[in-house]
Design a protein around this motif. Structure first.
Motif, mmCIF file in Angstrom:
data_model
loop_
_atom_site.group_PDB
_atom_site.id
_atom_site.type_symbol
_atom_site.label_atom_id
_atom_site.label_comp_id
_atom_site.label_asym_id
_atom_site.label_seq_id
_atom_site.Cartn_x
_atom_site.Cartn_y
_atom_site.Cartn_z
ATOM 1 N N GLN A 87 19.262 32.803 10.383
ATOM 2 C CA GLN A 87 17.803 32.742 10.486
ATOM 3 C C GLN A 87 17.322 31.304 10.298
ATOM 4 N N LEU A 88 17.897 30.606 9.327
ATOM 5 C CA LEU A 88 17.511 29.207 9.096
ATOM 6 C C LEU A 88 17.865 28.338 10.300
ATOM 7 N N GLN A 110 16.049 25.294 14.922
ATOM 8 C CA GLN A 110 16.048 25.004 16.357
ATOM 9 C C GLN A 110 14.639 25.120 16.923
ATOM 10 N N GLN A 111 13.906 26.138 16.478
ATOM 11 C CA GLN A 111 12.531 26.305 16.935
ATOM 12 C C GLN A 111 11.679 25.123 16.477
ATOM 13 N N GLU A 126 9.684 22.431 18.805
ATOM 14 C CA GLU A 126 8.250 22.149 18.659
ATOM 15 C C GLU A 126 8.011 20.651 18.430
ATOM 16 N N VAL A 127 8.837 20.047 17.575
ATOM 17 C CA VAL A 127 8.682 18.615 17.301
ATOM 18 C C VAL A 127 8.946 17.810 18.564
ATOM 19 N N ASN A 128 10.010 18.173 19.290
ATOM 20 C CA ASN A 128 10.316 17.464 20.542
ATOM 21 C C ASN A 128 9.174 17.603 21.546
ATOM 22 N N GLU A 129 8.613 18.804 21.620
ATOM 23 C CA GLU A 129 7.495 19.028 22.546
ATOM 24 C C GLU A 129 6.296 18.159 22.147
#
Length: 126
Positions: free
Chosen positions: A64-65, A70-71, A75-78
């Motif tokens: 889960q972590l 990864q999510q 989001e940061v990359n986006e």
């Protein structure tokens, strides 16, 4: 002699009674050892089950972590991509503004030169 016989019989009875007691104690000891062994085996099995359950929960938490990480990275990359695009647009606008300022500055200098030249002509005509 009767007394000796009675004593012998009592001694024999005590020996038999003591043998019976020893046998009962040995049986109870064996039963107790068996129960202790069963309890120990049951505790080992329960501990192994708990350890397996804990490992599974830890693995689930780790998975889960990883997924959340990864999510978060996505989001940061986006967001960084959007910022880069925004800054690229601002750079273009800044470059265009600088070009416009340079153009206007050169035109202002040209006009000042013309005005200065016209002013000289007016003075020479007077």
């Amino acid at each position: 002699m009767e007394r000796d016989t009675i004593v012998k019989e009592v001694v024999e009875a005590l020996k038999m009674f003591s043998h019976d007691i020893r046998t009962q104690i040995d049986e109870m000891g064996s039963q107790l050892r068996a129960e202790i062994q069963d309890t120990a085996n049951q505790l080992r099995a329960e501990m192994q089950d708990m350890a397996n359950q804990l490992r599974a929960e830890m693995q689930d938490t780790a998975n889960q972590l990883r997924a959340e990480m990864q999510q978060f990275r996505a989001e940061v990359n986006e967001r960084f991509d959007r910022l880069e695009q925004k800054f690229a647009g601002l750079r273009v606008e800044l470059t265009e503004t600088q070009e416009t300022v340079h153009f206007l500055a050169s035109k202002t200098i040209q006009h000042e030169k013309k005005l200065h030249h016209l002013a000289k002509q007016l003075e020479s005509v007077r």
